[in-house]
Design an enzyme around this catalytic site. Structure first.
Site, short mmCIF file in Angstrom:
data_model
loop_
_atom_site.label_atom_id
_atom_site.label_comp_id
_atom_site.label_asym_id
_atom_site.label_seq_id
_atom_site.Cartn_x
_atom_site.Cartn_y
_atom_site.Cartn_z
N HIS A 1 -7.49 0.36 -3.92
CA HIS A 1 -6.45 -0.57 -4.37
C HIS A 1 -6.94 -1.43 -5.54
O HIS A 1 -7.99 -2.06 -5.47
CB HIS A 1 -5.95 -1.46 -3.22
CG HIS A 1 -5.44 -0.63 -2.07
ND1 HIS A 1 -5.32 -1.12 -0.80
CD2 HIS A 1 -5.04 0.67 -2.00
CE1 HIS A 1 -4.85 -0.16 0.00
NE2 HIS A 1 -4.68 0.94 -0.72
N ASP B 1 -5.47 -4.09 -6.78
CA ASP B 1 -4.93 -5.45 -6.89
C ASP B 1 -5.90 -6.58 -6.54
O ASP B 1 -5.49 -7.71 -6.29
CB ASP B 1 -3.61 -5.59 -6.11
CG ASP B 1 -3.68 -5.12 -4.68
OD1 ASP B 1 -4.75 -4.65 -4.26
OD2 ASP B 1 -2.66 -5.23 -3.98
N ASP C 1 0.83 -1.21 0.00
CA ASP C 1 0.00 0.00 0.00
C ASP C 1 0.86 1.25 0.00
O ASP C 1 0.45 2.30 -0.49
CB ASP C 1 -0.89 0.03 1.25
CG ASP C 1 -1.88 -1.12 1.27
OD1 ASP C 1 -1.88 -1.93 0.33
OD2 ASP C 1 -2.66 -1.20 2.25
N ASP D 1 -2.34 5.88 -2.73
CA ASP D 1 -1.74 4.69 -2.15
C ASP D 1 -1.06 3.96 -3.30
O ASP D 1 -1.59 3.92 -4.42
CB ASP D 1 -2.82 3.77 -1.56
CG ASP D 1 -3.19 4.12 -0.13
OD1 ASP D 1 -2.88 5.24 0.32
OD2 ASP D 1 -3.82 3.26 0.55
N CYS E 1 -0.95 -7.75 -1.05
CA CYS E 1 -0.88 -6.58 -0.16
C CYS E 1 0.26 -6.73 0.86
O CYS E 1 0.91 -5.74 1.21
CB CYS E 1 -2.16 -6.44 0.64
SG CYS E 1 -3.60 -6.04 -0.33
#
Ligand code: ABU
Length: 378
Positions: free
Chosen positions: A261, A263, A132, A212, A363
């Protein structure tokens, strides 16, 4: 490339630098999500705190998790949760060490300590998710400014490592911190109404730089980023202006109405192969037209999977060791079978107890060194 050619390229590139000239020598080198992994940072949950809601935290907390924040916000995560997740992180570190990968861990850090800026006070969060906070573009580590007050100083938990990479020749670029004052968050944002006039709404005002690192995903010279509840236009523009000109930053938007995020949305697995979240990705941008699109089965979750800070899709939050081998959570058996069918070699590990902290294997890691060159795959 010969030394002479490199020298000529470096004289010709606008900033006078050949990014690839450090590929062999820098301790930091990673250009995509799938080249052979050589060195990785694995997070820790020691001392993890539950965040006290600021507007950006509230924007992504699922309704079913509000009780958890109410009960524990501003307090440490329950000891039992920390212990079990910590064991899984150690297990992940061991799996990679056994594969011959160098594994680094962050230093101890007191996240319970209250800090005060001129605008507000908060306690910290954790050092569980290096993904992150940091991203690697070639030989450069970029440290993100973050958007949660509880994450304002999170990068410092990794500074022993970053100082060491820097001393050994790595480049380290830190994005400007915003004030995170009241104006930083859009007062009119209502997470129950994430769309207005057919346009996605976000909790961040666009008055200061915010991003982030986990909102970016790398495919060599092409990097994809989404605007989210932690990443705004100014943040994307800052990255675009500061990375080497070889990198092209493409902004993409998908159907996650409370994004934070990228991902678990698009997951490039190998040159020309991308896994996509079937709930949020109905169509990829045309640049991916020549790529094979892999659609995973639904995630395996049960009532006791405490998804307090994430969507249901942590299943896709995997880490590639190389173009074939992928570390994946062991209970995600439909995905494991699908990966095998597609010709990958999944490495299942227990990681369920880490999910309540808001992420999975991708993560929890930062791939600092991968073999390979900076290339274009499109
Ligand atoms: N930090 C990864 C979480 C993304 C998601 O909620 O799907």
């Amino acid at each position: 490339m010969t030394t002479l050619t490199r020298r000529i390229v470096s004289l010709l590139t606008p900033r006078g630098r050949d990014v690839s000239s450090n590929a062999e020598t820098s301790p930091v080198w990673s250009c995509n999500e799938w080249d052979s992994l050589e060195e990785v940072v694995v997070g820790v949950v020691d001392g993890a705190m539950v965040p006290q809601g600021d507007a950006a935290v509230d924007a992504i907390i699922p309704e079913h998790a509000e009780w958890f924040i109410k009960k524990y916000g501003g307090k440490p995560f329950p000891e039992e949760m920390i212990e079990k997740a910590g064991e899984e992180l150690d297990g992940l570190a061991k799996v990679m060490t056994d594969l011959g990968i160098t594994v680094k861990r962050p230093q101890p850090f007191d996240f319970s300590k209250k800090y005060t800026t001129p605008w507000w006070s908060s306690r910290g969060l954790y050092a569980a998710m290096p993904r992150d906070v940091f991203m690697v573009f070639g030989d450069t580590i970029i440290e993100a400014p973050m958007a949660w007050r509880s994450r304002y100083f999170e990068g410092f938990a990794f500074h022993d490592l970053m100082n060491d990479y820097f001393k050994r020749g790595g480049r380290w670029l830190v994005a400007p911190k915003s004030t995170m004052d009241e104006e930083f968050y859009d007062k009119n944002y209502d997470s129950r109404v994430p769309m207005k006039d057919n346009k996605k709404q976000f909790v961040l005002a666009n008055n200061e730089i915010a991003f982030d690192a986990a909102d970016f995903v790398r495919c060599g010279k092409d990097v994809f980023v989404q605007k989210s509840n932690v990443t705004n236009d100014m943040g994307i523009e800052w990255v675009r202006r500061h990375v080497d000109p070889e990198f092209k930053i493409h902004e993409v938007e998908f159907g996650d109405l409370h994004p934070m995020h990228i991902d678990t949305t698009i997951v490039p697995l190998a040159p020309g192969k991308i896994l996509v979240n079937p709930e949020w990705v109905k169509k990829l941008p045309p640049i991916f037209d020549s790529w094979e699109v892999l659609t995973p089965p639904p995630p395996v979750i049960s009532e006791d999977t405490g998804l307090y800070f994430s969507s249901d899709w942590l299943t896709l939050n995997m880490l590639s060791i190389d173009e074939k081998r992928i570390i994946v959570e062991e209970q995600e058996t439909p995905l494991i079978e699908a990966l095998k069918k597609w010709g990958f070699e999944p490495i299942p590990i227990p990681f369920r107890n880490f999910y309540p902290f808001g992420g999975s294997v991708h993560c929890a890691t930062l791939d600092v060194r991968r073999k390979g060159r900076l290339e274009s795959y499109f």
